[in-house]
Design an enzyme around this catalytic site. Structure first.
Site, PDB file in Angstrom:
ATOM      1  N   CYS A  48      -4.576  -6.687  -0.131  1.00  0.00           N
ATOM      2  CA  CYS A  48      -3.331  -7.242  -0.697  1.00  0.00           C
ATOM      3  C   CYS A  48      -3.536  -8.505  -1.515  1.00  0.00           C
ATOM      4  O   CYS A  48      -2.636  -8.919  -2.238  1.00  0.00           O
ATOM      5  CB  CYS A  48      -2.308  -7.469   0.394  1.00  0.00           C
ATOM      6  SG  CYS A  48      -2.909  -8.458   1.714  1.00  0.00           S
ATOM      7  N   HIS A  51       2.600  -1.330   5.754  1.00  0.00           N
ATOM      8  CA  HIS A  51       2.361  -0.518   4.551  1.00  0.00           C
ATOM      9  C   HIS A  51       1.432   0.661   4.861  1.00  0.00           C
ATOM     10  O   HIS A  51       0.679   0.619   5.838  1.00  0.00           O
ATOM     11  CB  HIS A  51       1.659  -1.368   3.483  1.00  0.00           C
ATOM     12  CG  HIS A  51       2.498  -2.452   2.890  1.00  0.00           C
ATOM     13  ND1 HIS A  51       2.065  -3.754   2.782  1.00  0.00           N
ATOM     14  CD2 HIS A  51       3.740  -2.419   2.338  1.00  0.00           C
ATOM     15  CE1 HIS A  51       3.010  -4.484   2.190  1.00  0.00           C
ATOM     16  NE2 HIS A  51       4.028  -3.705   1.921  1.00  0.00           N
TER      17      HIS A  51
HETATM   18  C1  CIR Z   1       5.034  -9.458   3.492  1.00  0.00           C
HETATM   19  O1  CIR Z   1       5.558  -9.235   4.565  1.00  0.00           O
HETATM   20  O2  CIR Z   1       5.444  -8.963   2.445  1.00  0.00           O
HETATM   21  C2  CIR Z   1       3.863 -10.415   3.442  1.00  0.00           C
HETATM   22  N1  CIR Z   1       4.021 -11.404   4.452  1.00  0.00           N
HETATM   23  C3  CIR Z   1       2.557  -9.672   3.634  1.00  0.00           C
HETATM   24  C4  CIR Z   1       2.269  -8.691   2.526  1.00  0.00           C
HETATM   25  C5  CIR Z   1       0.942  -8.047   2.658  1.00  0.00           C
HETATM   26  N2  CIR Z   1       0.745  -7.125   1.621  1.00  0.00           N
HETATM   27  C6  CIR Z   1      -0.078  -6.100   1.666  1.00  0.00           C
HETATM   28  O3  CIR Z   1      -0.711  -5.859   2.675  1.00  0.00           O
HETATM   29  N3  CIR Z   1      -0.151  -5.309   0.609  1.00  0.00           N
END
Ligand code: CIR
Length: 252
Positions: free
Chosen positions: A246, A159
């Protein structure tokens, strides 16, 4: 201020992974680290509101990706990974108490981790999760309000906020290998230590940064700069490609 969080799902071991190899996740340790993270947020005077748990949704602890909260409205996203789309409803339920809700719909896909707000500018990462239809839809939805939307190409990481987060009023922490720093012209930037590529994600609450203890070199630079920092252990959730921004959605 409130922070919406959500329990770590026991299914986190089957989380989405894009840029990381799968390593076994110690669920108890992940839960303990998440609780300590909530305590760190609470200690800054923020009230924790938990969205209802979703044990069947592996990535549901990463609530940031389901919503963008602005002063006037909240936008409920349509996450890029299909497995994550059912996560948004429970976060929307909590947010509905605080903001009018707007929704991104197909074919738009966007993860909240791709949206970095600095003042009235929203930098939006073009990533494997966020498409140009979502950027166009955001522009449309936010037309009545005074926001500038700036797309930023990210590559090599999940991201935009894996590569850049706000650590001061006009100060960013960035990994220059994952984006073009020139996209942030006019804003001062500190670069992460080369040996810690994932170190650009800090959570700013008031004047304090919640920051992973497992990036000691970058931490030293932030300290040197005189920034106020509360460190948290979060290496277990990091194995699921998650970081500190997150695990909550902040609502001022
Ligand atoms: C994903 O791949 O969507 C999750 N395993 C990790 C998401 C992390 N989100 C973030 O950093 N905003």
């Amino acid at each position: 201020m409130i922070a919406i969080t959500r329990d770590v799902s026991p299914a986190i071991t089957s989380c989405e992974l894009t840029h990381l190899a799968r390593h076994s996740i110690d669920l108890d340790r992940a839960i303990q680290q998440h609780a300590a993270y909530e305590n760190a947020v609470r200690s800054l005077g923020v009230e924790i509101r938990r969205a209802s748990p979703a044990p069947e949704l592996p990535d549901s602890v990463f609530v940031e990706d389901t919503a963008i909260v602005l002063d006037e409205v909240a936008i409920i996203t349509r996450p890029g990974a299909e497995s994550r789309r059912p996560e948004a409803a429970a976060v929307a339920e909590v947010l509905a108490e605080f903001r009018p809700l707007l929704h991104l719909v197909s074919p738009a896909t966007l993860d909240g981790g791709d949206v970095l707000r600095v003042g009235r500018t929203l930098y939006v990462g073009r990533s494997s999760r966020t498409n140009h239809e979502a950027i166009a839809a955001l522009r449309q939805l936010l037309k009545p309000f005074d926001y500038r939307i700036v797309p930023v190409q990210v590559s090599g990481c999940l991201h935009l906020k894996s590569a850049a987060t706000q650590i001061g009023e006009r100060l960013l922490l960035v990994n220059p290998h994952w984006l073009a720093a020139s996209d942030f012209a006019g804003i001062e930037r500190i670069e992460i230590d080369e040996s810690e590529p994932h170190a650009a994600n800090a959570l700013r609450i008031g004047d304090t940064l919640i920051y992973p203890a497992h990036f000691p070199r970058t931490l030293e630079q932030l300290d040197y700069r005189g920034l106020q920092i509360a460190t948290v252990e979060c290496d277990e959730l990091a194995k699921a490609e998650g970081a500190v921004t997150c695990c909550c959605v902040l609502v001022d």
